[in-house]
Design an enzyme around this catalytic site. Structure first.
Site, mmCIF file in Angstrom:
data_model
loop_
_atom_site.group_PDB
_atom_site.id
_atom_site.type_symbol
_atom_site.label_atom_id
_atom_site.label_comp_id
_atom_site.label_asym_id
_atom_site.label_seq_id
_atom_site.Cartn_x
_atom_site.Cartn_y
_atom_site.Cartn_z
ATOM 1 N N CYS A 59 39.333 19.098 -21.317
ATOM 2 C CA CYS A 59 39.480 18.505 -19.982
ATOM 3 C C CYS A 59 40.480 19.209 -19.065
ATOM 4 C CB CYS A 59 39.893 17.046 -20.086
ATOM 5 S SG CYS A 59 38.751 16.049 -21.029
ATOM 6 N N HIS B 253 43.695 13.697 -14.684
ATOM 7 C CA HIS B 253 44.110 14.410 -15.910
ATOM 8 C C HIS B 253 44.705 15.789 -15.659
ATOM 9 C CE1 HIS B 253 43.272 14.753 -20.535
ATOM 10 N NE2 HIS B 253 44.548 14.660 -20.220
#
Ligand SMILES: *[C@@H]1O[C@H](CO)[C@@H](O)[C@H](O)[C@H]1NC(C)=O
Length: 583
Positions: free
Chosen positions: A81, A142
């Site tokens: 991610c 994130h």
């Protein structure tokens, strides 16, 4: 008097002129295309109908592909991610911004770590904001939050070009759903617990020996040990015991609005937010990045979707994500903005093949491609669905099988919006329009480097004079148990040390003929074998030399939980709040 009249006429003309000018400006704005960028989390290329899945229902995503362009060779710059999203946002390999893991932590692990997308990086949102666009992000970020204090928001979306943010500054995390077990952090947690045990034992021994008079040690030293022990226990207890409060957070811009977040209502709220943003901005140019928490685990159990797919809760989550995509695209259509809106759909990297629980598979499926999430070299980790729809501007139903990258979205979006590409740094992506519109026969990605953290595990070469696409693997992850395709014993593959094998000579595949990377080439079957190795070797060295060293955002001190950086509603450490209209 006469002068006064003149003055009034002049004033009138001026104000009339400025109205005309303003109108001109407004309608000029009106011609600027909008952008709706949609990214799913951990979605495998084999999980989508129009990419070959026959049993999962993704009618809305399939429709986008029918009305637009399908990118079948679309590659993410990293298999995890935080680094993959960094590359997507900046158009650059994540190593250039220090967003490449150097050790154990594969992604950012705490909302209250100090690492994140450095403030001097330029995202496509920042460029478009300067062009007068309204920019919004709904969903997962994130890429870090704070640097030095609880509210400096140095890595936050609002500091990276987004006017509006609603969603998770972090990501979905196993601990966000009660009783759902633990994923990545247990390593660290167990490590700290072990240390506390050792110190505890040392204290007991020293104190007993001292009491027995067998050992003379100052009480000061013992006190020091006790303090160390308390420190270790708190470092174990406070961050890890309350992970859901620290990491499972919803923010609206800089403000925490829910802590811990309620998963049951989250999909609906995200949908409302995305639709609301589109409605609010229908009259001005906008960029909306919808960054789904789906289909990362833990999985949602939404009414209307739970138990409806043929593939368990995982399939249910894909179908919910598809439905939400359809609703958001429909809002664009209902507002009459279809022809003015560039729509993009992708996933941040491949599906997590090793992820399963008692109910069965809860990670994604990468179709014919080998491996998955966290495997940088194998295509299953990095080949993702890519769709672009722009009715009237781009052909419908076209398929592009030439290599393209998620990093291409940055220059493509900036060029379409008439923005300025940064000139003071290397941009690794290329404008996709010439390739899509058939103005050039070849992808400008002759080479692609497949990073696992800071190391290059494999390189893809698409020679200009051939249809072949070669892949050269220098490192591959060690699969476990032996014979498996994946790191099932570890739950997720690692990039370094004893977890990988070095190949000398490297493994070479022609993925245009062998997309599953099952038959390594040898000099006997591939006449270009030694040329491939040599060329890739040279270009890789050149590339590595040109990567400027920058501070890593993944050092232990950047990664670790820092209470003073913890986004919190209420009084720290008693952070708790619930969104009032959270239904
Ligand atoms: C479709 O996706 C599901 C869920 O990941 C997977 O189990 C199944 O094998 C896929 N089917 C095909 C034909 O790829």
């Amino acid at each position: 008097m006469e002068h006064f009249m003149h003055f009034r006429v002049l004033l009138l003309l001026l104000s009339f002129g400025s109205i005309l000018w303003l109108e001109g400006e407004a309608s000029e704005h009106h011609d600027k295309p909008n952008f709706l960028l949609i990214m799913a989390d951990d979605l495998g290329i084999g999980d989508v109908g129009c990419f070959g899945n026959t049993t999962i229902r993704t009618p809305h995503i399939d429709q986008l592909a029918k009305d637009g362009v399908k990118l079948t060779h679309h590659i993410s710059a990293a298999p995890l991610c935080s680094p993959s999203r960094t590359a997507f946002m900046t158009g650059r390999y994540p190593i250039r911004s220090g967003m490449a893991t150097i050790g154990r932590a594969p992604v950012l692990l705490w909302t209250a770590g100090s690492g994140g997308l450095p403030p001097n990086e330029i995202t496509f949102a920042k460029v478009l904001q300067e062009e007068g666009y309204s920019t919004g992000i709904v969903g997962k970020w994130h890429l870090g939050v704070n640097c030095r204090s609880r509210d400096d928001l140095c890595h936050h979306p609002n500091n990276h070009g987004f006017d509006y943010f609603y969603g998770m500054p972090f990501t979905l995390f196993s601990e966000c759903k009660e009783g759902h077990g633990r994923m990545i952090i247990p390593d660290v947690r167990i490590f700290i617990w072990r240390i506390s045990e050792i110190i505890g034992l040392a204290i007991l021994t020293v104190v007993s020996l001292r009491l027995l008079g067998l050992f003379v040690l100052s009480w000061k030293f013992i006190l020091l040990l006790v303090l160390l022990y308390i420190l270790c226990i708190s470092a174990w207890y406070f961050p890890f015991q309350f992970i859901n409060i620290w990491n499972c957070i919803i923010m609206r811009n800089g403000e925490v609005v829910e802590q811990p977040m309620a998963l049951e209502t989250l999909p609906r709220r995200l949908l409302n937010e995305a639709e609301g943003f589109l409605q609010r901005n229908k009259d001005n140019p906008f960029l909306l990045f919808v960054s789904f928490p789906h289909v990362h685990s833990p999985l949602f159990e939404s009414e209307g979707f739970k138990g409806k797919s043929k593939h368990g809760l995982y399939g249910d989550n894909i179908e919910e994500m598809d439905w939400m995509t359809g609703r958001i695209v429909k809002m664009v259509e209902d507002l009459g903005l279809s022809k003015k809106t560039f729509v993009y759909f992708t996933s941040d990297h491949g599906g997590h093949v090793e992820h399963a629980d008692s109910s069965g598979q809860i990670g994604g499926w990468n179709g014919i491609y080998k491996g998955g999430k966290a495997m940088a070299g194998w295509d299953g980790g990095i080949r993702v669905p890519g769709i672009i729809r722009w009715p009237g501007k781009l052909p419908a139903g076209k398929v592009i099988d030439k290599p393209t990258s998620l990093m291409d979205i940055f220059p493509t979006v900036v060029n379409i919006a008439n923005g300025q590409l940064p000139t003071d740094r290397i941009i690794d992506g290329h404008d996709l329009l010439p390739l899509i519109q058939g103005e050039v026969p070849h992808s400008r990605h002759e080479f692609m480097f497949h990073y696992c953290g800071v190391d290059i595990h494999a390189v893809r070469w698409h020679p200009r004079n051939s249809d072949s696409v070669y892949k050269v693997h220098f490192f591959t992850p060690n699969f476990s148990p032996p014979g498996a395709i994946g790191c099932y014993d570890l739950l997720i593959c690692r990039c370094y040390g004893e977890f990988v094998s070095r190949h000398d000579p490297p493994l070479v595949f022609d993925i245009s003929r062998d997309p599953s990377e099952s038959l390594p080439l040898s000099p006997e079957v591939e006449p270009r074998y030694s040329e491939i190795l040599q060329r890739v070797q040279e270009v890789t060295e050149e590339h590595q030399k040109a990567v400027k060293p920058v501070p890593s955002q993944f050092t232990v001190s950047e990664i670790m939980w820092k209470p003073w950086l913890q986004p919190c509603c209420g009084t720290f450490p008693f952070c708790s709040c619930k969104e009032s209209n959270g239904s």
